[in-house]
Structure formats: structure tokens, C-alpha cells
Design a protein around this motif. Structure first.
Motif, mmCIF file in Angstrom:
data_model
loop_
_atom_site.group_PDB
_atom_site.id
_atom_site.type_symbol
_atom_site.label_atom_id
_atom_site.label_comp_id
_atom_site.label_asym_id
_atom_site.label_seq_id
_atom_site.Cartn_x
_atom_site.Cartn_y
_atom_site.Cartn_z
ATOM 1 N N PRO A 79 0.832 -1.196 0.000
ATOM 2 C CA PRO A 79 0.000 0.000 0.000
ATOM 3 C C PRO A 79 0.870 1.252 0.000
ATOM 4 C CG PRO A 79 0.029 -1.015 2.166
ATOM 5 C CD PRO A 79 0.722 -1.965 1.232
ATOM 6 N N SER A 80 0.305 2.372 -0.441
ATOM 7 C CA SER A 80 1.074 3.606 -0.522
ATOM 8 C C SER A 80 1.433 4.125 0.859
ATOM 9 C CB SER A 80 0.269 4.672 -1.282
ATOM 10 O OG SER A 80 -0.002 4.239 -2.590
ATOM 11 N N ASP A 134 -14.215 2.074 -4.846
ATOM 12 C CA ASP A 134 -12.885 2.486 -5.262
ATOM 13 C C ASP A 134 -12.479 3.765 -4.535
ATOM 14 O OD1 ASP A 134 -14.556 4.297 -6.480
ATOM 15 O OD2 ASP A 134 -14.122 3.655 -8.518
ATOM 16 N N THR A 135 -11.305 4.284 -4.872
ATOM 17 C CA THR A 135 -10.799 5.475 -4.190
ATOM 18 C C THR A 135 -11.691 6.682 -4.409
ATOM 19 O OG1 THR A 135 -8.534 4.622 -4.440
ATOM 20 C CG2 THR A 135 -8.781 6.951 -3.903
ATOM 21 N N SER A 174 -4.301 4.580 -0.246
ATOM 22 C CA SER A 174 -3.903 5.080 -1.567
ATOM 23 C C SER A 174 -3.305 6.485 -1.473
ATOM 24 C CB SER A 174 -5.112 5.101 -2.510
ATOM 25 O OG SER A 174 -6.065 6.059 -2.078
ATOM 26 N N GLN A 175 -2.483 6.820 -2.434
ATOM 27 C CA GLN A 175 -1.825 8.116 -2.450
ATOM 28 C C GLN A 175 -2.842 9.246 -2.586
ATOM 29 O OE1 GLN A 175 1.252 8.464 -5.405
ATOM 30 N NE2 GLN A 175 1.622 10.631 -5.001
ATOM 31 N N SER A 217 -7.235 -0.705 0.841
ATOM 32 C CA SER A 217 -6.418 -0.065 -0.200
ATOM 33 C C SER A 217 -6.923 1.324 -0.575
ATOM 34 C CB SER A 217 -6.384 -0.959 -1.446
ATOM 35 O OG SER A 217 -7.699 -1.177 -1.950
#
Length: 276
Positions: A103-104, A161-162, A190-191, A186
Motif C-alpha cells: 500500500p502507498s 474504489d478510491t 492510496s496516495q 487499499s
């Protein structure tokens, strides 16, 4: 039942209108109709249904095919197609696969199960839950204020999702010094999400792996929402539109009307207003 009902009202309304009313797509309706018409012609259909019920819908088409091949010569694709048409697929929840790669960003577990806050928007918790009650799978992303248990932001979508969690996060104002706690999903590591968190001045906290109790308040809220709506009102198989409206109505009720013992029998909004 759907096919029989639609056929019974064909003289009063069009087929298109009928299947639109109950949230069934055109393709699904005609697939079910074709399956219904072929039931009496294919003995394999009855045998498949019998095996699925015998094993309490624990088996997918591969295992059902293996059982059938003890007595019949049958193709696995045919078995899969029949099970889809009959709605007799395996009902055991699919195990989540562990994400590949790193993961970021993983935040420290800053919250440490200290679920009390002294002021509004001091400590927030967030999570995603499934809404498997409509024509398609939906997801609810929500953010809860630990000061009064109020849902301060939420989103409903058919993809987790993000972009989905960012839509929820963007409903918050800038909150320098606020802690936002989540799991290590995730979408949260995330970034893009971490950049948005920093842009609002929020400090991220994350649960340890395999410890849902680290995020118990939001887990409890999601469980309560489902128990007091979909299960209580027998809405476990309804339309997508009704699922969305049910969640929206309940969150309004939960925030503004539903009293909580820990809030001196006040609703979250009323408790916050008195505290101010």
C-alpha cells in the motif's frame, strides 16, 4: 414468481413497464421466462435444483457438475447457465483476496480504541459496508463523529474504489488537528486519499490488521442500520432505488430523531446543539 406476475398484468400494462416497476432488467426477465418455459423439458434442471438444495447452496457449478457426472454426461458450462437462470448458485460468501503489492501509506494506530471525544469533529471514524439488498450490489461509505455518534458524511455507490471514499471525505470542511480512523483498506492507504487527508489538515489513524474491534463504533453503526431497516422491514430483496432511499432516510432519522442512552436519551444532533 416475477415471470408469472408480469404475465398476469400484461393486459393492463406493457411488459416494459411491469419489469421496470419491480426493478428487473429486460435481459433478466426474458432469461427467467426462457428458463421457466424449459423446466418441463429438461430433467437436468430439476436434478440440479435438487442437488443445490440438498447441499444448502454451498456448492458452485463445478461441484454440482461433478455430482451430476456420476449419473449423467453433462457439460459444466450448461450446468453453470442453468444455475444462473434458476438462481441456485453457491450462496457462501466469497473470501476476500489479499491485495498484491505494498500500500502507498500505512498510518499508526493513534486512536487506540479511545472512542470518546471532548468536542465535535475531534475524532472521526470511517468504513465501507455492503448493501446486498437491491438489483445490484451497492456500498455505503460513512464517516462518524465519536463525540456524539453523528454521521457527518456518507456516500452510496456501486463501486468501492478510491473515488468513492474521496466523495465522502470531500463533504468534510478543513479540520486541522482532527483524527480520522479507518482500516488498512487499499482505498484508504492510496496516495490520492492520503493527499486529500493532508489537504484538510487531518491526521490519519489506522486499525491493526485483522482487528475490526479497533473500529467498533462505525462497525456497530453499519450493523444497526441494516438491522433496523432491511432486516426489520423485510427489505432483503428489493429494488436499488429503495435501498438508496432507505439508507438516506435512516441516516436522517439516526442523526436527528433516534435517541441514544449514552447521549442522555438525546439524538446525536440534539446532543451536539446542547453542547454548543
Amino acid at each position: 414468481m416475477v415471470v408469472e406476475w408480469i404475465e398476469s398484468v400484461r393486459e393492463e400494462v406493457s411488459v416494459t413497464q411491469a419489469y421496470a416497476w419491480i426493478g428487473v432488467t429486460r435481459a433478466t426477465y426474458y432469461r427467467w421466462k426462457a428458463a421457466l418455459a424449459s423446466k418441463g423439458e429438461d430433467p437436468i434442471v430439476g436434478k440440479i435444483s435438487e442437488l443445490c438444495r440438498e447441499h444448502k447452496f454451498r456448492y458452485g457449478y463445478r461441484k454440482i457438475t461433478a455430482l451430476l457426472r456420476r449419473e449423467h454426461k453433462v457439460n459444466h458450462k450448461r450446468v453453470q447457465r442453468i444455475m444462473q437462470c434458476e438462481g441456485t448458485q453457491c450462496r457462501v460468501r466469497v473470501k476476500k483476496r489479499k491485495p498484491t503489492g505494498q500500500p502507498s501509506y500505512i498510518a499508526e494506530h493513534l486512536l487506540k480504541r479511545e472512542f470518546k471525544a471532548d468536542a465535535p469533529m475531534q475524532k472521526l471514524v470511517t468504513d465501507i459496508t455492503y448493501l446486498p439488498f437491491g438489483g445490484r450490489m451497492l456500498y455505503l461509505s460513512s464517516i462518524l463523529d465519536l463525540f456524539n455518534g453523528e454521521v457527518v458524511a456518507y456516500s452510496i455507490a456501486d463501486k468501492q474504489d478510491t473515488a468513492f471514499v474521496l466523495e465522502t471525505l470531500h463533504q468534510l470542511p478543513s479540520l486541522p488537528g482532527t483524527i480520522l480512523h479507518s482500516d488498512q483498506g487499499s482505498v484508504y492507504t492510496s496516495q490520492a486519499y492520503q493527499e486529500a487527508i493532508k489537504g484538510k489538515g487531518i491526521t490519519m489513524s489506522m486499525s491493526r490488521k485483522g482487528t475490526p474491534a479497533d473500529n467498533a463504533p462505525i462497525e456497530s453503526f453499519h450493523s444497526t442500520l441494516k438491522s433496523e431497516t432491511f432486516y426489520l422491514e423485510d427489505l432483503t430483496c428489493t429494488t436499488t432505488a429503495i435501498v438508496v432511499q432507505t439508507v438516506r432516510d435512516y441516516i436522517t432519522y439516526y442523526n436527528s430523531i433516534r435517541i441514544q442512552t449514552k447521549l442522555n436519551n438525546l439524538s446525536p444532533v440534539h446532543f451536539r446543539q446542547l453542547a454548543a
